[in-house]
Design a protein around this motif. Sequence first.
Motif, PDB file in Angstrom:
ATOM      1  N   ARG A 138      15.527  31.576 -11.350  1.00  0.00           N
ATOM      2  CA  ARG A 138      14.122  31.625 -11.767  1.00  0.00           C
ATOM      3  C   ARG A 138      13.953  32.416 -13.061  1.00  0.00           C
ATOM      4  O   ARG A 138      13.049  32.133 -13.849  1.00  0.00           O
ATOM      5  CB  ARG A 138      13.252  32.242 -10.667  1.00  0.00           C
ATOM      6  N   ARG A 139      14.815  33.414 -13.275  1.00  0.00           N
ATOM      7  CA  ARG A 139      14.686  34.266 -14.449  1.00  0.00           C
ATOM      8  C   ARG A 139      15.307  33.620 -15.682  1.00  0.00           C
ATOM      9  O   ARG A 139      14.755  33.682 -16.770  1.00  0.00           O
ATOM     10  CB  ARG A 139      15.338  35.613 -14.175  1.00  0.00           C
ATOM     11  N   TRP A 140      16.455  32.994 -15.522  1.00  0.00           N
ATOM     12  CA  TRP A 140      17.146  32.343 -16.648  1.00  0.00           C
ATOM     13  C   TRP A 140      17.555  30.923 -16.249  1.00  0.00           C
ATOM     14  O   TRP A 140      18.764  30.636 -16.120  1.00  0.00           O
ATOM     15  CB  TRP A 140      18.392  33.146 -17.048  1.00  0.00           C
ATOM     16  N   PRO A 141      16.618  30.053 -16.043  1.00  0.00           N
ATOM     17  CA  PRO A 141      16.992  28.710 -15.567  1.00  0.00           C
ATOM     18  C   PRO A 141      17.785  27.900 -16.590  1.00  0.00           C
ATOM     19  O   PRO A 141      18.717  27.182 -16.216  1.00  0.00           O
ATOM     20  CB  PRO A 141      15.635  28.058 -15.271  1.00  0.00           C
ATOM     21  N   VAL A 142      17.425  28.012 -17.878  1.00  0.00           N
ATOM     22  CA  VAL A 142      18.121  27.222 -18.900  1.00  0.00           C
ATOM     23  C   VAL A 142      19.560  27.716 -19.074  1.00  0.00           C
ATOM     24  O   VAL A 142      20.522  26.911 -19.076  1.00  0.00           O
ATOM     25  CB  VAL A 142      17.352  27.280 -20.240  1.00  0.00           C
ATOM     26  N   ALA A 143      19.731  29.008 -19.229  1.00  0.00           N
ATOM     27  CA  ALA A 143      21.068  29.564 -19.423  1.00  0.00           C
ATOM     28  C   ALA A 143      21.969  29.279 -18.218  1.00  0.00           C
ATOM     29  O   ALA A 143      23.158  28.940 -18.370  1.00  0.00           O
ATOM     30  CB  ALA A 143      20.974  31.067 -19.671  1.00  0.00           C
ATOM     31  N   LEU A 144      21.430  29.419 -17.006  1.00  0.00           N
ATOM     32  CA  LEU A 144      22.224  29.170 -15.811  1.00  0.00           C
ATOM     33  C   LEU A 144      22.646  27.703 -15.729  1.00  0.00           C
ATOM     34  O   LEU A 144      23.808  27.388 -15.400  1.00  0.00           O
ATOM     35  CB  LEU A 144      21.437  29.576 -14.570  1.00  0.00           C
ATOM     36  N   ALA A 145      21.709  26.791 -16.017  1.00  0.00           N
ATOM     37  CA  ALA A 145      22.050  25.378 -15.948  1.00  0.00           C
ATOM     38  C   ALA A 145      23.117  25.005 -16.976  1.00  0.00           C
ATOM     39  O   ALA A 145      24.046  24.237 -16.678  1.00  0.00           O
ATOM     40  CB  ALA A 145      20.787  24.539 -16.164  1.00  0.00           C
ATOM     41  N   VAL A 146      23.018  25.561 -18.179  1.00  0.00           N
ATOM     42  CA  VAL A 146      24.035  25.286 -19.214  1.00  0.00           C
ATOM     43  C   VAL A 146      25.391  25.847 -18.791  1.00  0.00           C
ATOM     44  O   VAL A 146      26.443  25.181 -18.918  1.00  0.00           O
ATOM     45  CB  VAL A 146      23.595  25.876 -20.565  1.00  0.00           C
ATOM     46  N   ALA A 147      25.395  27.071 -18.275  1.00  0.00           N
ATOM     47  CA  ALA A 147      26.667  27.697 -17.871  1.00  0.00           C
ATOM     48  C   ALA A 147      27.325  26.919 -16.735  1.00  0.00           C
ATOM     49  O   ALA A 147      28.540  26.666 -16.754  1.00  0.00           O
ATOM     50  CB  ALA A 147      26.415  29.142 -17.455  1.00  0.00           C
ATOM     51  N   LEU A 148      26.563  26.518 -15.736  1.00  0.00           N
ATOM     52  CA  LEU A 148      27.131  25.774 -14.614  1.00  0.00           C
ATOM     53  C   LEU A 148      27.570  24.371 -15.033  1.00  0.00           C
ATOM     54  O   LEU A 148      28.507  23.809 -14.449  1.00  0.00           O
ATOM     55  CB  LEU A 148      26.127  25.700 -13.468  1.00  0.00           C
ATOM     56  N   THR A 149      26.895  23.802 -16.031  1.00  0.00           N
ATOM     57  CA  THR A 149      27.340  22.500 -16.551  1.00  0.00           C
ATOM     58  C   THR A 149      28.725  22.615 -17.174  1.00  0.00           C
ATOM     59  O   THR A 149      29.600  21.756 -16.967  1.00  0.00           O
ATOM     60  CB  THR A 149      26.334  21.980 -17.588  1.00  0.00           C
ATOM     61  N   VAL A 150      28.932  23.695 -17.927  1.00  0.00           N
ATOM     62  CA  VAL A 150      30.242  23.903 -18.547  1.00  0.00           C
ATOM     63  C   VAL A 150      31.295  24.192 -17.474  1.00  0.00           C
ATOM     64  O   VAL A 150      32.423  23.647 -17.502  1.00  0.00           O
ATOM     65  CB  VAL A 150      30.166  25.055 -19.567  1.00  0.00           C
TER      66      VAL A 150
END
Length: 376
Positions: free
Chosen positions: A54-66
Amino acid sequence: MRDWAVDITAFLCAVGVGLLALGTVEADPTTPDAAVFVDALAGGAACCALWVRRRWPVALAVALTVIGIVEPVAAGSLLIALFSLAVHRPFKPVALVAAGALAVAPLQPWLRPDPGVSLIASTIIGVLLILLVISWGMVVRSGRQLVLTLRERARRAEAEAGLRAEQAQRLAREAIAREMHDVLAHRLTLLSVHAGALEFRPDAPPAEVARAAGVIRDSAHEALQDLREIIGVLRAPGEGDESDRPQPTLLSLEALVAESRHAGMKVTLGNRVADPAAAPAALGRTVYRIAQECLTNARKHAPGSEVTLILAGGPGDGLTIEALNPAPVEPFERVPGSGQGLIGLTERATLAGGHLGHGPEPGGGFGVRAWLPWAA
């Protein structure tokens, strides 16, 4: 409490998917134990990272994609992160991250293929899952925004209804105040004038004193009747008897002028209306109030001057009323006034569909002229 329940559910779902993927990896005899250990650590870290989605949704999604490119055990965490991103962020960042996830979807099954599933099938399944969670998250976001919009509209409608109610109350109070001014000012001015006459002429003949006392008594009685009538308007239905006192009409002008003459005023009435009885009730009441206010003002500000009232017109042409008085020739004691009478008359005429003008006359004195519509 609700957020905690959702977080725990998302964590457990990601752990479940990660364990299934880890079991598939362990079942492959070609996978070394070190790779299984690294996969377990990466999967656990990916699941724990969901607590900050909830706090960093964009960064988390990018990191997990990588990470998901080389770690199949992070697939569940990646799907939940993409869903949370679609729920909490607008379309543009969601579309960019989703496009990246779709672009790298074939890499993970290509780098670490599943012996039981072909590369094409794995790629199609991965793409469909990404599109599904992104679409589902956008639907959830749209539903939440719709609820917020409806709540805001309901709040705004409630606030506007409150403002309309306050405005209606204010207009009602202003209307009652104008009515009280129009009705009572005439009577109370008579009381003031004749009481002042008795005070400054204690040696007046008994007949004149008796006449002034009679006017004071009659004016006080009329003022009480008018006040009782206005208070009756403020009563709720059933609180008291409705006043059955007739409203003034165009025919009542004769009585108004006679009352003013009896009080010592010099009034000339020029009634050029052919059939006053045919005038609408609202028109007659408005004309009566205008004449009443003009006589009251003349008595206050130009005592001893002759007042001329002229009425003319008829159906289709409208009705014109003029009230003229010259300037007073002798000094007098001014009766205090509120200054709102002429404003109220102007508003009355405007609300009736006509117009009213007032001001000093070129040769001295004061004049009031009004025109009111009279339907044919």
